[in-house]
Design a protein around this motif. Structure first.
Motif, PDB file in Angstrom:
ATOM      1  N   GLU A  25       0.831  -1.210   0.000  1.00 34.36           N
ATOM      2  CA  GLU A  25       0.000   0.000   0.000  1.00 34.36           C
ATOM      3  C   GLU A  25       0.867   1.263   0.000  1.00 34.36           C
ATOM      4  O   GLU A  25       0.552   2.243  -0.670  1.00 34.36           O
ATOM      5  N   SER A  29       0.936   4.082  -3.004  1.00 36.91           N
ATOM      6  CA  SER A  29       0.762   5.515  -2.770  1.00 36.91           C
ATOM      7  C   SER A  29       1.942   6.305  -3.306  1.00 36.91           C
ATOM      8  O   SER A  29       1.768   7.351  -3.935  1.00 36.91           O
ATOM      9  N   PHE A  65      -0.829  16.182  -1.846  1.00 34.03           N
ATOM     10  CA  PHE A  65      -1.113  14.755  -1.870  1.00 34.03           C
ATOM     11  C   PHE A  65      -1.025  14.168  -0.470  1.00 34.03           C
ATOM     12  O   PHE A  65      -1.898  13.411  -0.041  1.00 34.03           O
ATOM     13  N   LEU A  66       0.032  14.512   0.255  1.00 36.81           N
ATOM     14  CA  LEU A  66       0.219  13.968   1.600  1.00 36.81           C
ATOM     15  C   LEU A  66      -0.853  14.468   2.560  1.00 36.81           C
ATOM     16  O   LEU A  66      -1.366  13.708   3.387  1.00 36.81           O
ATOM     17  N   SER A  69      -4.053  12.608   1.722  1.00 35.18           N
ATOM     18  CA  SER A  69      -3.965  11.231   2.199  1.00 35.18           C
ATOM     19  C   SER A  69      -4.150  11.169   3.713  1.00 35.18           C
ATOM     20  O   SER A  69      -4.857  10.285   4.230  1.00 35.18           O
ATOM     21  N   GLU A  70      -3.539  12.097   4.426  1.00 35.47           N
ATOM     22  CA  GLU A  70      -3.676  12.145   5.877  1.00 35.47           C
ATOM     23  C   GLU A  70      -5.125  12.402   6.269  1.00 35.47           C
ATOM     24  O   GLU A  70      -5.662  11.756   7.171  1.00 35.47           O
ATOM     25  N   THR A  73      -7.246   9.334   5.696  1.00 37.99           N
ATOM     26  CA  THR A  73      -6.966   8.349   6.738  1.00 37.99           C
ATOM     27  C   THR A  73      -7.696   8.713   8.022  1.00 37.99           C
ATOM     28  O   THR A  73      -8.298   7.842   8.677  1.00 37.99           O
TER      29      THR A  73
END
Length: 96
Positions: A25, A29, A65-66, A69-70, A73
């Protein structure tokens, strides 16, 4: 002595197998991030170095992007907590 080495190898293989999905995963990513930011930001292939605009674009792309993604999540974890609470409540009501 061979049996001791076999046990260590087996334990390492078990550990690796249990972590394989997470590692896959992470790489998915990373590959997606690399592809997206490269397609958006790499514009001049005549030079060996990146232009300052390309560097800035890649930094912004990576950051967004990060952060996205955070955030996803976090939302998934919140959803999981809510769903777990519903399951617990349903089980308690079934036991009453």
């Amino acid at each position: 002595m061979e049996n001791a080495n076999a046990n260590v190898t087996d334990n390492n293989m078990d550990f690796d197998a249990s972590q394989l999905a997470s590692v896959k995963e992470i790489f998915k990513s990373y590959n997606k991030l690399t592809e997206l930011c490269f397609m958006d930001c790499a514009t001049d292939f005549t030079m060996g170095d990146l232009k300052s605009e390309e560097v800035r674009c890649a930094e912004n792309c990576t950051s967004k992007f990060l952060k996205a993604s955070e955030r996803m999540t976090q939302r998934f974890q919140e959803y999981q907590l809510i769903m777990n609470e519903h399951v617990i409540t349903a089980q308690q009501n079934a036991n009453v």
